[in-house]
Write a protein that holds these residues in place. Structure first.
Motif, mmCIF file in Angstrom:
data_model
loop_
_atom_site.group_PDB
_atom_site.id
_atom_site.type_symbol
_atom_site.label_atom_id
_atom_site.label_comp_id
_atom_site.label_asym_id
_atom_site.label_seq_id
_atom_site.Cartn_x
_atom_site.Cartn_y
_atom_site.Cartn_z
ATOM 1 N N VAL A 25 -70.552 -78.758 -9.315
ATOM 2 C CA VAL A 25 -71.986 -78.507 -9.427
ATOM 3 C C VAL A 25 -72.621 -78.784 -8.071
ATOM 4 O O VAL A 25 -72.527 -79.909 -7.552
ATOM 5 C CB VAL A 25 -72.642 -79.391 -10.503
ATOM 6 C CG1 VAL A 25 -74.137 -79.067 -10.620
ATOM 7 C CG2 VAL A 25 -71.955 -79.216 -11.855
ATOM 8 N N ALA A 28 -76.214 -81.602 -6.981
ATOM 9 C CA ALA A 28 -76.047 -82.369 -8.218
ATOM 10 C C ALA A 28 -76.732 -83.728 -8.205
ATOM 11 O O ALA A 28 -76.614 -84.481 -9.176
ATOM 12 C CB ALA A 28 -74.552 -82.569 -8.507
ATOM 13 N N ARG A 34 -78.458 -82.245 -11.463
ATOM 14 C CA ARG A 34 -77.993 -83.553 -11.933
ATOM 15 C C ARG A 34 -77.841 -83.567 -13.455
ATOM 16 O O ARG A 34 -76.873 -84.118 -13.999
ATOM 17 C CB ARG A 34 -78.955 -84.649 -11.482
ATOM 18 C CG ARG A 34 -78.431 -86.065 -11.752
ATOM 19 C CD ARG A 34 -79.431 -87.125 -11.331
ATOM 20 N NE ARG A 34 -78.906 -88.467 -11.495
ATOM 21 C CZ ARG A 34 -78.376 -89.197 -10.520
ATOM 22 N NH1 ARG A 34 -78.310 -88.709 -9.297
ATOM 23 N NH2 ARG A 34 -77.921 -90.422 -10.755
ATOM 24 N N ALA A 37 -74.765 -81.584 -14.450
ATOM 25 C CA ALA A 37 -73.576 -82.395 -14.177
ATOM 26 C C ALA A 37 -73.395 -83.462 -15.239
ATOM 27 O O ALA A 37 -72.275 -83.707 -15.712
ATOM 28 C CB ALA A 37 -73.682 -83.021 -12.788
ATOM 29 N N SER A 41 -70.240 -83.714 -17.808
ATOM 30 C CA SER A 41 -69.482 -84.959 -17.853
ATOM 31 C C SER A 41 -69.420 -85.511 -19.268
ATOM 32 O O SER A 41 -68.359 -85.957 -19.733
ATOM 33 C CB SER A 41 -70.109 -85.978 -16.902
ATOM 34 O OG SER A 41 -69.417 -87.202 -16.939
ATOM 35 N N VAL A 47 -66.307 -83.957 -13.160
ATOM 36 C CA VAL A 47 -67.387 -83.319 -12.408
ATOM 37 C C VAL A 47 -67.297 -83.687 -10.931
ATOM 38 O O VAL A 47 -67.300 -84.872 -10.577
ATOM 39 C CB VAL A 47 -68.767 -83.725 -12.971
ATOM 40 C CG1 VAL A 47 -69.888 -83.222 -12.063
ATOM 41 C CG2 VAL A 47 -68.941 -83.183 -14.377
ATOM 42 N N ALA A 49 -69.537 -83.616 -7.960
ATOM 43 C CA ALA A 49 -70.964 -83.534 -7.690
ATOM 44 C C ALA A 49 -71.176 -83.300 -6.207
ATOM 45 O O ALA A 49 -70.967 -84.197 -5.390
ATOM 46 C CB ALA A 49 -71.666 -84.814 -8.138
ATOM 47 N N TRP A 62 -68.610 -89.673 -11.568
ATOM 48 C CA TRP A 62 -68.421 -88.350 -10.991
ATOM 49 C C TRP A 62 -67.671 -88.456 -9.673
ATOM 50 O O TRP A 62 -67.662 -89.500 -9.020
ATOM 51 C CB TRP A 62 -69.767 -87.670 -10.727
ATOM 52 C CG TRP A 62 -70.642 -87.506 -11.927
ATOM 53 C CD1 TRP A 62 -70.299 -87.706 -13.237
ATOM 54 C CD2 TRP A 62 -72.024 -87.127 -11.932
ATOM 55 N NE1 TRP A 62 -71.374 -87.467 -14.050
ATOM 56 C CE2 TRP A 62 -72.446 -87.113 -13.287
ATOM 57 C CE3 TRP A 62 -72.935 -86.797 -10.931
ATOM 58 C CZ2 TRP A 62 -73.749 -86.782 -13.649
ATOM 59 C CZ3 TRP A 62 -74.220 -86.462 -11.282
ATOM 60 C CH2 TRP A 62 -74.620 -86.450 -12.634
ATOM 61 N N THR A 218 -75.788 -75.202 -19.114
ATOM 62 C CA THR A 218 -74.687 -75.965 -19.715
ATOM 63 C C THR A 218 -73.976 -75.124 -20.765
ATOM 64 O O THR A 218 -72.740 -75.115 -20.844
ATOM 65 C CB THR A 218 -75.218 -77.263 -20.346
ATOM 66 O OG1 THR A 218 -75.876 -78.045 -19.344
ATOM 67 C CG2 THR A 218 -74.093 -78.067 -20.963
#
Length: 241
Positions: A25, A28, A34, A37, A41, A47, A49, A62, A218
């Motif tokens: 991502v 992130a 964010r 992410a 997660s 993830v 980031a 992350w 998402t």
């Protein structure tokens, strides 16, 4: 996209869990990126980031990775690091972006035009250049491109923000290209308009929360192989380009 194409879009099949999958991502450390992410997660994905500075704060759970999307070397190094660390990549969310508002093309400084296009369009292209080979190694790799209704050709293009609008129109073009080029190999690429979201970019007057803005991106990241691709989405529905 025509109304008939919109109406004929099949229902996607979704992963209930992303355990064992790996996501990248960009942007992130704040805002929609964010939250996306965090959502991925929570669903079980590892993830990565990506942020422009390692001083940016992200959760320890992350994998924090340095990526200024305007710097090809950083993008290439990140793809190599993901492969060396995780051995796979299933999801790319091209979220990093900037905006310039109010000015028209006559008054917009050239440096603003260049910076906006470099971040919002050239950047995602570089990310795709270096991650598509990894995504094609998995069954049904996904790319989710954060676009905007401000870039939709079907909506009135007025009210300023020329570089931002054109960059998001370009993002939709990138989505169409990737679908045409790699869709037959199983790559699922979609664009999404998160709406007007209360972020640093969107401002306090926006009508959507970050959580709401992150919902459809998402959802797109959960698509199973064979799900719809090459489309532009808002609130889990396909919309006109």
């Amino acid at each position: 996209m025509t109304d008939n194409a919109t109406d004929s879009t099949p229902e996607p099949e979704l992963y209930d869990s992303l355990d064992g999958q790996v996501a990248l991502v960009t942007g992130a450390n704040r805002g929609i990126g964010r939250q996306i992410a965090e959502n991925l997660s929570t669903l079980g994905a590892t993830v990565f980031a990506a942020t422009r500075s390692m001083r940016h704060d992200v959760p320890e759970k992350w994998e924090h990775i340095l990526v200024d999307v305007t710097q090809e070397g950083e993008v290439s190094d990140a793809a190599d690091e993901i492969f060396q660390t995780a051995g796979r990549l299933d999801i790319v969310v091209n979220n990093a972006g900037i905006a310039e508002f109010d000015s028209d093309i006559v008054s917009a400084p050239v440096k603003t035009i260049d910076r906006t296009l470099a971040t919002n369009l050239r950047g995602p292209m570089l990310v795709c250049k270096h991650t598509v080979p990894l995504l094609l190694q998995t069954d049904g790799g996904r790319i989710v491109n954060l676009s905007s209704g401000m870039g939709a050709l079907s909506e009135e293009q007025s009210g300023g923000s020329p570089a931002y609008r054109i960059s998001k129109t370009g993002i939709n073009g990138l989505t169409a290209y990737l679908h045409g080029e790699y869709g037959d190999e199983g790559l699922l690429t979609n664009s999404v308009s998160p709406g007007w979201v209360r972020t640093e970019m969107g401002g306090d007057g926006a009508d959507r929360s970050v959580e709401t803005g992150a919902e459809t991106p998402t959802w797109l990241a959960r698509f199973r192989p064979g799900s719809p691709a090459g489309r532009f989405w808002r609130d889990r529905e396909p919309i006109e380009w």
